[in-house]
Design a protein around this motif. Structure first.
Motif, PDB file in Angstrom:
ATOM      1  N   HIS A 108      42.031   3.165 -48.746  1.00 25.42           N
ATOM      2  CA  HIS A 108      41.507   3.504 -47.425  1.00 25.42           C
ATOM      3  C   HIS A 108      40.235   4.338 -47.542  1.00 25.42           C
ATOM      4  CE1 HIS A 108      41.940   6.016 -43.503  1.00 25.42           C
ATOM      5  NE2 HIS A 108      41.219   4.924 -43.264  1.00 25.42           N
ATOM      6  N   HIS A 163      46.416   9.744 -45.165  1.00 22.64           N
ATOM      7  CA  HIS A 163      46.787   9.087 -43.904  1.00 22.64           C
ATOM      8  C   HIS A 163      48.025   8.215 -44.056  1.00 22.64           C
ATOM      9  CE1 HIS A 163      42.292   9.432 -44.123  1.00 22.64           C
ATOM     10  NE2 HIS A 163      42.498  10.115 -42.999  1.00 22.64           N
ATOM     11  N   ASN A 194      51.917   0.439 -43.650  1.00 18.30           N
ATOM     12  CA  ASN A 194      50.929   1.202 -42.887  1.00 18.30           C
ATOM     13  C   ASN A 194      51.721   1.926 -41.803  1.00 18.30           C
ATOM     14  OD1 ASN A 194      49.092   2.138 -41.054  1.00 18.30           O
ATOM     15  ND2 ASN A 194      48.051   0.172 -40.714  1.00 18.30           N
ATOM     16  N   HIS A 207      50.861   3.566 -39.272  1.00 20.02           N
ATOM     17  CA  HIS A 207      50.195   3.734 -37.973  1.00 20.02           C
ATOM     18  C   HIS A 207      50.659   2.636 -36.997  1.00 20.02           C
ATOM     19  CE1 HIS A 207      47.872   7.041 -39.560  1.00 20.02           C
ATOM     20  NE2 HIS A 207      47.804   6.339 -40.690  1.00 20.02           N
ATOM     21  N   PRO A 208      50.378   2.799 -35.685  1.00 22.40           N
ATOM     22  CA  PRO A 208      51.059   1.970 -34.673  1.00 22.40           C
ATOM     23  C   PRO A 208      51.016   0.463 -34.916  1.00 22.40           C
ATOM     24  CG  PRO A 208      49.930   3.766 -33.601  1.00 22.40           C
ATOM     25  CD  PRO A 208      49.551   3.845 -35.062  1.00 22.40           C
ATOM     26  N   SER A 209      49.870  -0.087 -35.328  1.00 20.56           N
ATOM     27  CA  SER A 209      49.821  -1.555 -35.486  1.00 20.56           C
ATOM     28  C   SER A 209      50.657  -2.007 -36.682  1.00 20.56           C
ATOM     29  CB  SER A 209      48.375  -2.021 -35.693  1.00 20.56           C
ATOM     30  OG  SER A 209      47.942  -1.720 -37.016  1.00 20.56           O
TER      31      SER A 209
END
Ligand code: FES
Length: 352
Positions: A51, A71, A84, A86-88
């Motif tokens: 990332h 992250h 991952n 995170h939301p998606s």
């Protein structure tokens, strides 16, 4: 400085990689992170998150996954991003880090950083380290503030022991020993035998402790790129080695950067004299060897490196002594191997 790439480098002692922990080490200028999954085989990945290039070693292990501490992307032992948070939950195709072949052998971890297929049969024989008992001294490590090639030079010209290590590993009468070089394929042996000389302090301590004359030999085996095994010992003058004592000294160098080097070392004793098989003696040998490398070799080689770096190349004309025979040989072989790496079709021909 150009390093040989398609070869095995010693990455760390196996015991350095503790279950459940991340281990960071830079080799050949490449930051790497190591860990030991529950299956046991050690994994090595680029220590650079896909990332934003945060070091993965500053994250944590969650089972067999590395969780980036910045992250939260998660990578498995193959280097693939597998989560991952995170939301998606979307995982971009490029979200992976490079992994490298690692083999655990002779209590060490060997890593292959090149693009060619890694062949474990090419790992040099350090089976003298397989004994995990008290005959092997502390498996030690230090970083020397100098390029690896200057340290190989140091080891393959053992005449320096009469000066830099006088009293511990060498003495003035040993200067008379001739230097002989034998080559077999890409392996060198650099051999010196000093006859009927006072025993160096280390070996008087391991042998008769009476200061009586001995024959003292050093036989340094070198395998590319910087893996050295020293057969060193003393015996009564004119008598076979078997009547004496000594050790096999492991000296394995791995460039950290162009100007710093990981130095891994240990010693495996043989024909251990009665009364000197104690843990106290094991510690003493370990400490003496570390003292010689850290307090005697390292300051000299570091200072040598500084002078070389400050000197214009055209002024660096070096004279050769007869004791440099091994130095000339190893440099010729490694230069040929590095040149052949630029010309892949010639790679197999070098030194064969
Ligand atoms: Fe690793 Fe952002 S740098 S997830």
């Amino acid at each position: 400085m150009e390093f040989l790439q398609n070869t095995w480098y010693f990455a760390a002692w196996g015991a350095d990689i503790e279950p459940g922990k991340l281990f960071a080490r830079t080799l050949l200028g490449k930051p790497l992170v190591f860990f030991r999954p529950s299956g046991g085989a050690v994994v090595a990945l680029d220590d650079r998150c896909a990332h934003r290039a945060a070091p993965l070693s500053m994250g944590r292990l969650d089972g067999d996954r590395v969780v980036c501490g910045y992250h939260g992307l998660e990578f498995d032992g193959s280097g693939a991003c597998v989560r991952n948070p995170h939301p998606s939950g979307r995982i971009p195709a490029a979200a992976r880090v490079r992994s490298y072949p690692v083999v655990e052998r002779h209590t060490g971890l060997w890593i292959w950083l090149g693009d060619e297929a890694a062949d474990p049969a090419l790992i040099p024989d350090f089976s003298k380290l397989d004994d995990t008992g008290p005959s092997v001294t502390r498996r030690d490590h230090m970083v020397m503030d100098a390029a690896y090639d200057l340290i190989v030079d140091n080891l393959l010209d053992c005449s320096h022991t009469s000066f830099l290590h006088e009293g511990i590993l060498g003495n003035q009468p040993m200067i008379a020993a001739p230097t002989e070089v034998r080559q077999s394929g890409r392996t060198l042996n650099v051999i010196r035998t000093a006859r009927n000389v006072p025993p160096p302090g280390m070996f008087d301590m391991l042998f008769r402790q009476d200061g009586a004359p001995v024959d003292c030999w050093t036989d340094f085996r070198w395998d590319p790129p910087s893996c050295l095994l020293l057969d060193v010992g003393v015996t009564p003058p004119g008598r076979p080695k078997e009547e004496g004592t000594g050790y096999f000294g492991t000296h394995i160098l791995t460039p950290e950067t162009e100007r710093t080097t990981h130095y891994q070392f240990a010693a495996t004793r043989w024909n251990i004299r009665a009364g000197s098989e104690t843990e106290e003696m094991r510690q003493k040998i370990s400490d003496l060897r570390r003292f010689a490398f850290e307090e005697q070799d390292e300051p000299m080689i570091r200072a040598q490196q500084r002078i070389i770096d400050l000197t214009p190349p055209h002024e660096l004309k070096r004279v050769l002594l007869e004791t440099d025979a091994g130095v000339v040989h190893w440099r010729r072989i490694i230069d040929e191997m590095i040149a052949a790496e630029r010309r892949p079709s010639e790679r197999l021909a070098v030194g064969a």
